[in-house]
Motif scaffolding. Sequence first.
Motif, PDB file in Angstrom:
ATOM      1  N   LEU A  30      74.063  85.378  14.744  1.00 20.45           N
ATOM      2  CA  LEU A  30      72.911  84.799  15.434  1.00 20.45           C
ATOM      3  C   LEU A  30      72.619  85.583  16.706  1.00 20.45           C
ATOM      4  CD1 LEU A  30      73.871  81.029  15.107  1.00 20.45           C
ATOM      5  CD2 LEU A  30      72.359  82.366  13.629  1.00 20.45           C
ATOM      6  N   LYS A  31      71.474  86.227  16.737  1.00 22.65           N
ATOM      7  CA  LYS A  31      71.042  86.986  17.913  1.00 22.65           C
ATOM      8  C   LYS A  31      70.192  86.069  18.784  1.00 22.65           C
ATOM      9  CE  LYS A  31      68.293  90.915  19.361  1.00 22.65           C
ATOM     10  NZ  LYS A  31      67.352  91.945  18.926  1.00 22.65           N
ATOM     11  N   ILE A  32      70.621  85.846  20.004  1.00 18.60           N
ATOM     12  CA  ILE A  32      69.895  84.969  20.919  1.00 18.60           C
ATOM     13  C   ILE A  32      68.673  85.698  21.456  1.00 18.60           C
ATOM     14  CG2 ILE A  32      69.988  83.649  23.061  1.00 18.60           C
ATOM     15  CD1 ILE A  32      73.026  83.342  22.538  1.00 18.60           C
ATOM     16  N   LEU A  33      67.503  85.117  21.226  1.00 17.59           N
ATOM     17  CA  LEU A  33      66.253  85.664  21.738  1.00 17.59           C
ATOM     18  C   LEU A  33      65.886  85.045  23.076  1.00 17.59           C
ATOM     19  CD1 LEU A  33      64.207  85.626  18.403  1.00 17.59           C
ATOM     20  CD2 LEU A  33      65.539  87.521  19.387  1.00 17.59           C
ATOM     21  N   GLU A  34      66.160  83.761  23.185  1.00 16.13           N
ATOM     22  CA  GLU A  34      65.870  83.025  24.422  1.00 16.13           C
ATOM     23  C   GLU A  34      66.689  81.747  24.395  1.00 16.13           C
ATOM     24  OE1 GLU A  34      62.342  82.262  27.490  1.00 16.13           O
ATOM     25  OE2 GLU A  34      61.921  83.232  25.582  1.00 16.13           O
ATOM     26  N   ARG A  35      66.976  81.234  25.586  1.00 19.36           N
ATOM     27  CA  ARG A  35      67.722  79.984  25.681  1.00 19.36           C
ATOM     28  C   ARG A  35      67.222  79.157  26.845  1.00 19.36           C
ATOM     29  NH1 ARG A  35      73.198  80.583  28.917  1.00 19.36           N
ATOM     30  NH2 ARG A  35      72.583  78.460  29.365  1.00 19.36           N
ATOM     31  N   SER A  36      67.388  77.868  26.716  1.00 20.72           N
ATOM     32  CA  SER A  36      66.990  76.948  27.782  1.00 20.72           C
ATOM     33  C   SER A  36      68.118  76.835  28.795  1.00 20.72           C
ATOM     34  CB  SER A  36      66.696  75.563  27.196  1.00 20.72           C
ATOM     35  OG  SER A  36      67.909  74.945  26.786  1.00 20.72           O
ATOM     36  N   GLY A  37      67.807  76.141  29.874  1.00 17.70           N
ATOM     37  CA  GLY A  37      68.858  75.706  30.778  1.00 17.70           C
ATOM     38  C   GLY A  37      69.529  74.474  30.173  1.00 17.70           C
ATOM     39  N   TRP A  38      70.582  74.005  30.814  1.00 13.56           N
ATOM     40  CA  TRP A  38      71.274  72.807  30.329  1.00 13.56           C
ATOM     41  C   TRP A  38      70.577  71.555  30.838  1.00 13.56           C
ATOM     42  CZ3 TRP A  38      73.323  74.627  26.481  1.00 13.56           C
ATOM     43  CH2 TRP A  38      74.090  75.787  26.475  1.00 13.56           C
ATOM     44  N   TRP A  39      70.494  70.574  29.983  1.00  9.92           N
ATOM     45  CA  TRP A  39      69.922  69.273  30.308  1.00  9.92           C
ATOM     46  C   TRP A  39      71.039  68.244  30.264  1.00  9.92           C
ATOM     47  CZ3 TRP A  39      64.402  67.569  29.599  1.00  9.92           C
ATOM     48  CH2 TRP A  39      63.519  68.621  29.818  1.00  9.92           C
ATOM     49  N   ARG A  40      70.897  67.198  31.041  1.00 10.01           N
ATOM     50  CA  ARG A  40      71.874  66.102  31.044  1.00 10.01           C
ATOM     51  C   ARG A  40      71.217  64.855  30.500  1.00 10.01           C
ATOM     52  NH1 ARG A  40      70.178  62.776  34.646  1.00 10.01           N
ATOM     53  NH2 ARG A  40      69.027  63.487  36.443  1.00 10.01           N
ATOM     54  N   SER A  41      72.014  64.012  29.868  1.00 12.49           N
ATOM     55  CA  SER A  41      71.510  62.719  29.402  1.00 12.49           C
ATOM     56  C   SER A  41      72.691  61.794  29.164  1.00 12.49           C
ATOM     57  CB  SER A  41      70.681  62.859  28.119  1.00 12.49           C
ATOM     58  OG  SER A  41      71.477  63.333  27.055  1.00 12.49           O
ATOM     59  N   ASN A  54      72.983  69.280  27.004  1.00 12.21           N
ATOM     60  CA  ASN A  54      72.276  69.789  25.829  1.00 12.21           C
ATOM     61  C   ASN A  54      71.435  70.989  26.216  1.00 12.21           C
ATOM     62  OD1 ASN A  54      72.302  66.560  25.349  1.00 12.21           O
ATOM     63  ND2 ASN A  54      72.501  67.666  23.429  1.00 12.21           N
ATOM     64  N   GLY A  55      71.140  71.780  25.229  1.00  9.86           N
ATOM     65  CA  GLY A  55      70.247  72.909  25.406  1.00  9.86           C
ATOM     66  C   GLY A  55      69.770  73.413  24.064  1.00  9.86           C
ATOM     67  N   VAL A  56      68.899  74.397  24.102  1.00 11.01           N
ATOM     68  CA  VAL A  56      68.319  74.968  22.893  1.00 11.01           C
ATOM     69  C   VAL A  56      68.343  76.487  23.021  1.00 11.01           C
ATOM     70  CG1 VAL A  56      66.153  75.241  21.615  1.00 11.01           C
ATOM     71  CG2 VAL A  56      66.842  72.988  22.407  1.00 11.01           C
ATOM     72  N   ALA A  57      68.599  77.145  21.900  1.00  9.55           N
ATOM     73  CA  ALA A  57      68.512  78.600  21.848  1.00  9.55           C
ATOM     74  C   ALA A  57      67.619  78.998  20.689  1.00  9.55           C
ATOM     75  CB  ALA A  57      69.898  79.215  21.677  1.00  9.55           C
ATOM     76  N   LEU A  58      66.707  79.923  20.955  1.00  9.61           N
ATOM     77  CA  LEU A  58      65.921  80.522  19.884  1.00  9.61           C
ATOM     78  C   LEU A  58      66.716  81.719  19.412  1.00  9.61           C
ATOM     79  CD1 LEU A  58      62.357  80.490  21.472  1.00  9.61           C
ATOM     80  CD2 LEU A  58      63.380  78.819  19.929  1.00  9.61           C
ATOM     81  N   VAL A  59      66.988  81.765  18.117  1.00  6.60           N
ATOM     82  CA  VAL A  59      67.822  82.832  17.584  1.00  6.60           C
ATOM     83  C   VAL A  59      67.135  83.528  16.419  1.00  6.60           C
ATOM     84  CG1 VAL A  59      69.939  81.633  18.285  1.00  6.60           C
ATOM     85  CG2 VAL A  59      69.081  81.371  15.952  1.00  6.60           C
ATOM     86  N   GLU A  60      67.608  84.720  16.160  1.00  7.84           N
ATOM     87  CA  GLU A  60      67.188  85.484  14.992  1.00  7.84           C
ATOM     88  C   GLU A  60      68.395  85.552  14.068  1.00  7.84           C
ATOM     89  OE1 GLU A  60      66.632  90.048  14.865  1.00  7.84           O
ATOM     90  OE2 GLU A  60      64.697  89.159  15.442  1.00  7.84           O
ATOM     91  N   GLY A 124      62.765  68.607  25.048  1.00  7.29           N
ATOM     92  CA  GLY A 124      62.603  69.019  26.446  1.00  7.29           C
ATOM     93  C   GLY A 124      63.067  70.446  26.671  1.00  7.29           C
ATOM     94  N   PRO A 125      64.328  70.761  26.301  1.00  4.40           N
ATOM     95  CA  PRO A 125      64.770  72.152  26.444  1.00  4.40           C
ATOM     96  C   PRO A 125      63.945  73.133  25.610  1.00  4.40           C
ATOM     97  CG  PRO A 125      66.658  70.707  26.147  1.00  4.40           C
ATOM     98  CD  PRO A 125      65.430  69.874  25.921  1.00  4.40           C
ATOM     99  N   LEU A 126      63.530  72.710  24.407  1.00  2.72           N
ATOM    100  CA  LEU A 126      62.707  73.592  23.585  1.00  2.72           C
ATOM    101  C   LEU A 126      61.364  73.859  24.263  1.00  2.72           C
ATOM    102  CD1 LEU A 126      62.295  75.252  21.045  1.00  2.72           C
ATOM    103  CD2 LEU A 126      61.565  73.161  19.865  1.00  2.72           C
ATOM    104  N   ALA A 127      60.765  72.824  24.808  1.00  4.26           N
ATOM    105  CA  ALA A 127      59.492  72.993  25.508  1.00  4.26           C
ATOM    106  C   ALA A 127      59.652  73.885  26.738  1.00  4.26           C
ATOM    107  CB  ALA A 127      58.913  71.635  25.897  1.00  4.26           C
TER     108      ALA A 127
END
Length: 159
Positions: A30-41, A54-60, A124-127
């Motif tokens: 998985l190649k990381i293209l972009e990632r969010s910051g960390w979110w708390r909940s 939590n967070g989100v990463a856009l990967v290839e 939220g992280p994806l947005a």
Amino acid sequence: MALGSNLAGAYGSSEALLEEALARFPSVGLKILERSGWWRSAAWPDPNGPEYRNGVALVEAAAGPDEVLAALLRLEADMGRERVGRNAARTLDLDLIAHGRRVLDRPGLVVPHPRAHQRLFVMGPLAQIASDWVHPVLGRTAADLAADATVGTDAAPAA
């Protein structure tokens, strides 16, 4: 890819564990293209549990969705994930949110993730990194879905 943790395990903090998971993504293709910051909940459904990050990463990924999911499950296990019950506290939770524009619904694999659009701690992280991402089934953007999320509505960027 969505990442989550509310048990640090051997890593000292959930953020450190999540950073290590991201660092291992290339080793599973998985190649990381972009990632969010960390979110708390708050923990869900029982808010008395340890708080989540939590967070989100856009990967290839060159692999198909089955292989990507298998790689994520191996990575979870390698980093100490024990599956003890639904919605239980966990060291690492890696979810395949989407795989391009594919739509699949079969035993063991549903893409896009069937509940991600309801969760502020995912949308939220994806947005944050791809507000114009469009859900392959719902036809709505990540920003719109985040605004209408009904689960984890306390989610916010971690300071």
